[in-house]
Design a protein around this motif. Sequence first.
Motif, PDB file in Angstrom:
ATOM      1  N   LEU A  55       0.867  -1.175   0.000  1.00 22.54           N
ATOM      2  CA  LEU A  55       0.000   0.000   0.000  1.00 22.54           C
ATOM      3  C   LEU A  55       0.903   1.224   0.000  1.00 22.54           C
ATOM      4  N   GLU A  56       0.835   1.980  -1.068  1.00 20.59           N
ATOM      5  CA  GLU A  56       1.714   3.136  -1.224  1.00 20.59           C
ATOM      6  C   GLU A  56       1.494   4.134  -0.097  1.00 20.59           C
ATOM      7  N   ALA A  57       2.587   4.479   0.591  1.00 22.97           N
ATOM      8  CA  ALA A  57       2.521   5.474   1.658  1.00 22.97           C
ATOM      9  C   ALA A  57       2.577   6.871   1.057  1.00 22.97           C
ATOM     10  N   GLN A  58       2.029   7.831   1.777  1.00 24.67           N
ATOM     11  CA  GLN A  58       2.087   9.219   1.333  1.00 24.67           C
ATOM     12  C   GLN A  58       3.494   9.772   1.582  1.00 24.67           C
ATOM     13  N   PRO A  59       3.965  10.707   0.766  1.00 28.72           N
ATOM     14  CA  PRO A  59       5.255  11.343   1.044  1.00 28.72           C
ATOM     15  C   PRO A  59       5.279  11.933   2.450  1.00 28.72           C
ATOM     16  N   ALA A  60       6.467  11.959   3.038  1.00 23.41           N
ATOM     17  CA  ALA A  60       6.591  12.396   4.440  1.00 23.41           C
ATOM     18  C   ALA A  60       6.080  13.815   4.657  1.00 23.41           C
ATOM     19  N   LYS A  61       6.165  14.665   3.639  1.00 23.02           N
ATOM     20  CA  LYS A  61       5.763  16.047   3.825  1.00 23.02           C
ATOM     21  C   LYS A  61       4.243  16.212   3.827  1.00 23.02           C
ATOM     22  N   LEU A  72      -9.775   0.773   5.724  1.00 23.70           N
ATOM     23  CA  LEU A  72     -10.585   0.340   4.588  1.00 23.70           C
ATOM     24  C   LEU A  72      -9.704  -0.157   3.444  1.00 23.70           C
ATOM     25  N   ARG A  73      -8.599   0.544   3.208  1.00 26.50           N
ATOM     26  CA  ARG A  73      -7.695   0.118   2.140  1.00 26.50           C
ATOM     27  C   ARG A  73      -7.077  -1.241   2.448  1.00 26.50           C
ATOM     28  N   ARG A  74      -6.669  -1.439   3.686  1.00 21.31           N
ATOM     29  CA  ARG A  74      -6.100  -2.728   4.061  1.00 21.31           C
ATOM     30  C   ARG A  74      -7.136  -3.835   3.956  1.00 21.31           C
ATOM     31  N   HIS A  75      -8.346  -3.541   4.397  1.00 24.31           N
ATOM     32  CA  HIS A  75      -9.402  -4.547   4.324  1.00 24.31           C
ATOM     33  C   HIS A  75      -9.690  -4.921   2.871  1.00 24.31           C
ATOM     34  N   GLU A  76      -9.759  -3.921   1.990  1.00 23.27           N
ATOM     35  CA  GLU A  76     -10.027  -4.176   0.582  1.00 23.27           C
ATOM     36  C   GLU A  76      -8.889  -4.975  -0.044  1.00 23.27           C
ATOM     37  N   ALA A  77      -7.650  -4.627   0.319  1.00 24.08           N
ATOM     38  CA  ALA A  77      -6.493  -5.349  -0.212  1.00 24.08           C
ATOM     39  C   ALA A  77      -6.493  -6.802   0.245  1.00 24.08           C
ATOM     40  N   ARG A  78      -6.786  -7.029   1.524  1.00 24.06           N
ATOM     41  CA  ARG A  78      -6.832  -8.406   2.029  1.00 24.06           C
ATOM     42  C   ARG A  78      -7.948  -9.199   1.354  1.00 24.06           C
ATOM     43  N   ARG A  79      -9.071  -8.547   1.123  1.00 22.54           N
ATOM     44  CA  ARG A  79     -10.185  -9.244   0.472  1.00 22.54           C
ATOM     45  C   ARG A  79      -9.817  -9.635  -0.964  1.00 22.54           C
ATOM     46  N   THR A  80      -9.176  -8.710  -1.689  1.00 17.73           N
ATOM     47  CA  THR A  80      -8.780  -9.000  -3.065  1.00 17.73           C
ATOM     48  C   THR A  80      -7.717 -10.098  -3.121  1.00 17.73           C
ATOM     49  N   LYS A  92      -3.664 -28.078  -4.294  1.00 18.07           N
ATOM     50  CA  LYS A  92      -2.460 -27.344  -3.941  1.00 18.07           C
ATOM     51  C   LYS A  92      -2.686 -26.425  -2.750  1.00 18.07           C
ATOM     52  N   THR A  93      -1.599 -26.032  -2.102  1.00 17.48           N
ATOM     53  CA  THR A  93      -1.669 -25.191  -0.920  1.00 17.48           C
ATOM     54  C   THR A  93      -2.111 -23.780  -1.272  1.00 17.48           C
ATOM     55  N   ILE A  94      -2.971 -23.212  -0.443  1.00 14.96           N
ATOM     56  CA  ILE A  94      -3.391 -21.823  -0.641  1.00 14.96           C
ATOM     57  C   ILE A  94      -2.224 -20.898  -0.344  1.00 14.96           C
ATOM     58  N   ALA A  95      -2.125 -19.833  -1.118  1.00 12.01           N
ATOM     59  CA  ALA A  95      -1.010 -18.901  -0.951  1.00 12.01           C
ATOM     60  C   ALA A  95      -1.160 -18.113   0.343  1.00 12.01           C
ATOM     61  N   GLU A  96      -0.034 -17.751   0.920  1.00  9.33           N
ATOM     62  CA  GLU A  96      -0.014 -16.840   2.054  1.00  9.33           C
ATOM     63  C   GLU A  96      -0.183 -15.419   1.528  1.00  9.33           C
ATOM     64  N   VAL A  97      -0.764 -14.552   2.343  1.00 13.83           N
ATOM     65  CA  VAL A  97      -1.000 -13.167   1.956  1.00 13.83           C
ATOM     66  C   VAL A  97      -0.221 -12.248   2.884  1.00 13.83           C
ATOM     67  N   GLN A  98       0.495 -11.287   2.293  1.00 12.25           N
ATOM     68  CA  GLN A  98       1.249 -10.323   3.078  1.00 12.25           C
ATOM     69  C   GLN A  98       0.982  -8.917   2.543  1.00 12.25           C
ATOM     70  N   LEU A  99       0.833  -7.961   3.478  1.00  5.01           N
ATOM     71  CA  LEU A  99       0.677  -6.555   3.122  1.00  5.01           C
ATOM     72  C   LEU A  99       1.829  -5.770   3.737  1.00  5.01           C
ATOM     73  N   PRO A 332       3.311  -3.588   9.974  1.00  5.29           N
ATOM     74  CA  PRO A 332       3.670  -4.977  10.245  1.00  5.29           C
ATOM     75  C   PRO A 332       3.025  -5.889   9.207  1.00  5.29           C
ATOM     76  N   ALA A 333       3.713  -6.965   8.868  1.00  5.97           N
ATOM     77  CA  ALA A 333       3.169  -7.903   7.889  1.00  5.97           C
ATOM     78  C   ALA A 333       1.840  -8.440   8.378  1.00  5.97           C
ATOM     79  N   VAL A 334       0.902  -8.576   7.453  1.00  4.71           N
ATOM     80  CA  VAL A 334      -0.439  -9.058   7.792  1.00  4.71           C
ATOM     81  C   VAL A 334      -0.592 -10.469   7.272  1.00  4.71           C
ATOM     82  N   GLY A 335      -1.109 -11.356   8.062  1.00  7.99           N
ATOM     83  CA  GLY A 335      -1.265 -12.755   7.682  1.00  7.99           C
ATOM     84  C   GLY A 335      -2.398 -12.962   6.691  1.00  7.99           C
ATOM     85  N   PRO A 336      -2.746 -14.218   6.431  1.00  8.41           N
ATOM     86  CA  PRO A 336      -3.784 -14.544   5.469  1.00  8.41           C
ATOM     87  C   PRO A 336      -5.103 -13.877   5.825  1.00  8.41           C
ATOM     88  N   ALA A 337      -5.863 -13.524   4.776  1.00  3.18           N
ATOM     89  CA  ALA A 337      -7.166 -12.886   4.999  1.00  3.18           C
ATOM     90  C   ALA A 337      -8.143 -13.865   5.612  1.00  3.18           C
TER      91      ALA A 337
END
Length: 337
Positions: A55-61, A72-80, A92-99, A332-337
């Motif tokens: 998830l692209e962070a905003q510039p520090a300024k 909401l963005r994290r939730h949408e990303a995990r859902r996708t 086959k094994t389900i993939a792990e998800v990391q954000l 912090p890394a987020v585990g599977p959705a």
Amino acid sequence: MSRSSALFPVGVDSQAGTGHVVACLDRSEHAAGVVSHAFAIAQALEAPITLLQVLEAQPAKEIRPDPIEWDLRRHEARRTLGKLAAPPVPAKTIAEVQLAEGATAEEICRFSCGQPDCLLVLGTRGENGARQKGIGGTAHNVLDRAPGSILLVPIAASPAPAPTYRRILVPLDGSSWAESVLPLAVRLAKAAQAELVLAHIVPKPELTETRPLEPRDLELQRNVVERNEETARGYLDRVRTYVAAMGLRVRTISARGDDVRTSLSGLIRSESADLVVLSARGHGGRHHADVPYGSVAAYLMGHSATPMLIVRPSGMPQEPAPLKTIQDTRLPAVGPA
């Protein structure tokens, strides 16, 4: 072409980057194609797979977005990612998800540095450059700085839900670096029951021209080409015999070309290769240790419409990824959705 000391040279770990497959995804419509190739490679290598999105962070300024918006963005990303994590083959094994949060290329490189045996899978362009040609800025930065091997999936590649590699092409120039990808290519070909095509382009030697070439100059050039062709055929025959003994279908191609890069690009198209496996460097690596890729690999990455597995053997010298100056703004890394 110089003669290699061994078919699978000692001291070059060609299996580097095969223990963990990491698909680097964004929100573009091409993410599904990247995932499908990641599953195909992971299945062939019998390796675990992780879907990574930054998830692209905003510039520090700038002011940090509202926490609710980020949730909401994290939730949408995990859902996708959760939808993409199911493999095409149910067994086959389900993939792990990391954000992660931050600058995309920096976070991908950071993640890969923490997974030294991982193989990254990423598209040539992301959501902001899908209509342009060549390699996008994020992919370019990752290619330039990630320490391991990378499967580059062009936007123009066929978006099959479960791609099959029926013909795998391996460019060889006689160097130990180019040859070091053979164990990995053989492993992939065995898993996919694919035909392995070993290709070598014999370039026309350049002669200094301060005046028109004389007949003896042309004869010298012709003799050098014929000598190199004979040497190439003998080398390819030895490699083919060795690989065929492993029970694989293998074919060799030795062709002339004024430009090795464009000749290989045309050969990849004419052979309808499903996958290209090549070393990040060939003979030129002996003279240009300050660049991560040779001229042939760099050209093909930007011009080929076929997925390319660029192998960077562990014995290859390289500059460390400049990550020490990156501000630790990731989540912090987020585990599977």
